[in-house]
Design a protein around this motif. Structure first.
Motif, PDB file in Angstrom:
ATOM      1  N   ASP A 191       0.805  -1.223   0.000  1.00 53.32           N
ATOM      2  CA  ASP A 191       0.000   0.000   0.000  1.00 53.32           C
ATOM      3  C   ASP A 191       0.840   1.276   0.000  1.00 53.32           C
ATOM      4  O   ASP A 191       0.295   2.379   0.028  1.00 53.32           O
ATOM      5  N   ASP A 192       2.178   1.131  -0.046  1.00 56.25           N
ATOM      6  CA  ASP A 192       3.039   2.310  -0.197  1.00 56.25           C
ATOM      7  C   ASP A 192       3.122   2.756  -1.657  1.00 56.25           C
ATOM      8  O   ASP A 192       3.620   3.846  -1.944  1.00 56.25           O
ATOM      9  N   ILE A 193       2.663   1.885  -2.562  1.00 56.16           N
ATOM     10  CA  ILE A 193       2.714   2.198  -3.991  1.00 56.16           C
ATOM     11  C   ILE A 193       1.335   2.656  -4.445  1.00 56.16           C
ATOM     12  O   ILE A 193       0.334   1.968  -4.231  1.00 56.16           O
ATOM     13  N   SER A 194       1.287   3.831  -5.049  1.00 57.24           N
ATOM     14  CA  SER A 194       0.028   4.375  -5.547  1.00 57.24           C
ATOM     15  C   SER A 194       0.279   5.015  -6.906  1.00 57.24           C
ATOM     16  O   SER A 194       0.992   6.026  -7.004  1.00 57.24           O
ATOM     17  N   ASP A 195      -0.276   4.400  -7.944  1.00 56.75           N
ATOM     18  CA  ASP A 195      -0.054   4.874  -9.319  1.00 56.75           C
ATOM     19  C   ASP A 195       1.449   4.953  -9.591  1.00 56.75           C
ATOM     20  O   ASP A 195       2.125   3.944  -9.553  1.00 56.75           O
ATOM     21  N   ASP A 196       1.973   6.165  -9.818  1.00 57.31           N
ATOM     22  CA  ASP A 196       3.397   6.290 -10.140  1.00 57.31           C
ATOM     23  C   ASP A 196       4.200   6.881  -8.986  1.00 57.31           C
ATOM     24  O   ASP A 196       5.257   7.477  -9.187  1.00 57.31           O
ATOM     25  N   THR A 197       3.711   6.711  -7.758  1.00 55.08           N
ATOM     26  CA  THR A 197       4.440   7.233  -6.601  1.00 55.08           C
ATOM     27  C   THR A 197       4.702   6.123  -5.583  1.00 55.08           C
ATOM     28  O   THR A 197       3.959   5.147  -5.488  1.00 55.08           O
ATOM     29  N   LEU A 198       5.771   6.313  -4.834  1.00 57.14           N
ATOM     30  CA  LEU A 198       6.160   5.380  -3.779  1.00 57.14           C
ATOM     31  C   LEU A 198       6.355   6.176  -2.495  1.00 57.14           C
ATOM     32  O   LEU A 198       7.120   7.143  -2.470  1.00 57.14           O
ATOM     33  N   ARG A 199       5.655   5.767  -1.443  1.00 58.24           N
ATOM     34  CA  ARG A 199       5.827   6.402  -0.133  1.00 58.24           C
ATOM     35  C   ARG A 199       6.922   5.664   0.617  1.00 58.24           C
ATOM     36  O   ARG A 199       6.901   4.440   0.730  1.00 58.24           O
ATOM     37  N   THR A 258       7.919  11.165  -0.607  1.00 53.76           N
ATOM     38  CA  THR A 258       7.295  10.553  -1.779  1.00 53.76           C
ATOM     39  C   THR A 258       8.292  10.534  -2.929  1.00 53.76           C
ATOM     40  O   THR A 258       8.938  11.543  -3.224  1.00 53.76           O
ATOM     41  N   TYR A 270       8.723   9.654  -7.006  1.00 53.68           N
ATOM     42  CA  TYR A 270       8.007   9.419  -8.256  1.00 53.68           C
ATOM     43  C   TYR A 270       8.739   8.343  -9.049  1.00 53.68           C
ATOM     44  O   TYR A 270       9.947   8.434  -9.275  1.00 53.68           O
ATOM     45  N   LYS A 289       1.567  -7.944   3.609  1.00 48.45           N
ATOM     46  CA  LYS A 289       1.671  -6.518   3.278  1.00 48.45           C
ATOM     47  C   LYS A 289       2.988  -6.183   2.581  1.00 48.45           C
ATOM     48  O   LYS A 289       3.068  -5.205   1.845  1.00 48.45           O
TER      49      LYS A 289
END
Length: 256
Positions: free
Chosen positions: A188-196, A206, A208, A232
């Motif tokens: 869940d740290d990956i969202s579209d083209d970003t990494l938390r 963040t 990109y 996870k």
């Protein structure tokens, strides 16, 4: 020493536990930092008891109890005691400057806590304690050609975890991640083209993801074990756990 005797040796004292709790709950230090500070402070006070002749000469450090460390004892710690400790680390433990510097940080934090938060001390004995100078090392970088060659060594025909390893290498080469940061990545740290990413001190940032990273993640996810023990974690070991730092280090070493 048998287990019964080990259990009888006190490896802590109340104000040490207060300090470690303060680090974690108030300052937000990571569990790893708290663990390292605990070890460093235990080592210092065990050294002190041996150095002052409070236990028989030749006693194993791990056998030295710390229940004698109280407010009166702490008030008796002097700057020269820290110098003796650092000298012992250098001479007997062959400790590097970086290792000694970490121990100085632990001592400073602890005695600052005693003087400013707990009011145990009128004067902080670490106020003039200097950190050992750490030789500066120039960072080593892989050229673009070297990076491509490294990625090409990942052969799906020879490794069942090729897509995972390729993804790890790609993120390392493109995102500037620390080893601990990479291992801590969750799905869940990956969202579209970003990494938390959660870095040192719990700081969040963040990143990109470029197309190379996105393609590597896309290729890996269908092959990621579906019934992992840690459901996870992004990167899963052969045993189904979140990959440990030592495992990632070994994997990269094998490709170099």
């Amino acid at each position: 020493m048998n287990g019964q005797n080990e259990a009888s040796v006190s490896a802590t004292f109340p104000v040490l536990e207060e300090f470690l709790g303060y680090l974690e709950a108030i300052q937000g230090r990571s569990p790893l930092t708290v663990k390292e500070y605990r070890y460093d402070l235990q080592l210092f006070f065990r050294f002190m008891r041996l150095y002052r002749g409070e236990v028989p000469r030749g006693t194993e450090l791990s056998d030295i109890p710390l229940d004698a460390i109280n407010a009166s004892y702490l008030r008796g710690v002097k700057l020269t005691d820290f110098y003796a400790f650092l000298s012992w680390l250098t001479r007997e433990r062959k400790a590097s400057a970086a290792n000694r510097s970490r121990k100085v940080s632990a001592l400073r934090s602890f005695f600052k806590f005693l003087s400013s938060k707990r009011n145990y001390l009128d004067v902080d004995p670490t106020a003039e304690l200097e950190s050992p100078k750490i030789p500066k090392r120039q960072p080593k970088y892989l050229s673009l050609e070297d990076s491509r060659a490294l990625l090409q060594t990942v052969d799906p025909a020879e490794d069942d975890f090729a897509s995972r390893n390729y993804c790890i290498l790609t993120l390392f080469l493109n995102c500037g991640l620390r080893l601990a940061e990479l291992c801590s990545i969750s799905l869940d740290d990956i969202s579209d083209d970003t990494l938390r990413v959660i870095g040192k001190g719990g700081k969040e940032r963040t990143i990109y993801l470029n197309q190379a990273c996105l393609s590597a993640i896309e290729a890996y996810l269908p092959e990621r074990p579906k019934h992992a023990k840690d459901n996870k974690a992004l990167f899963i070991s052969r045993q189904g756990n979140r990959m440990a730092r030592s495992s990632v280090q070994l994997m990269i070493h094998n490709y170099l």
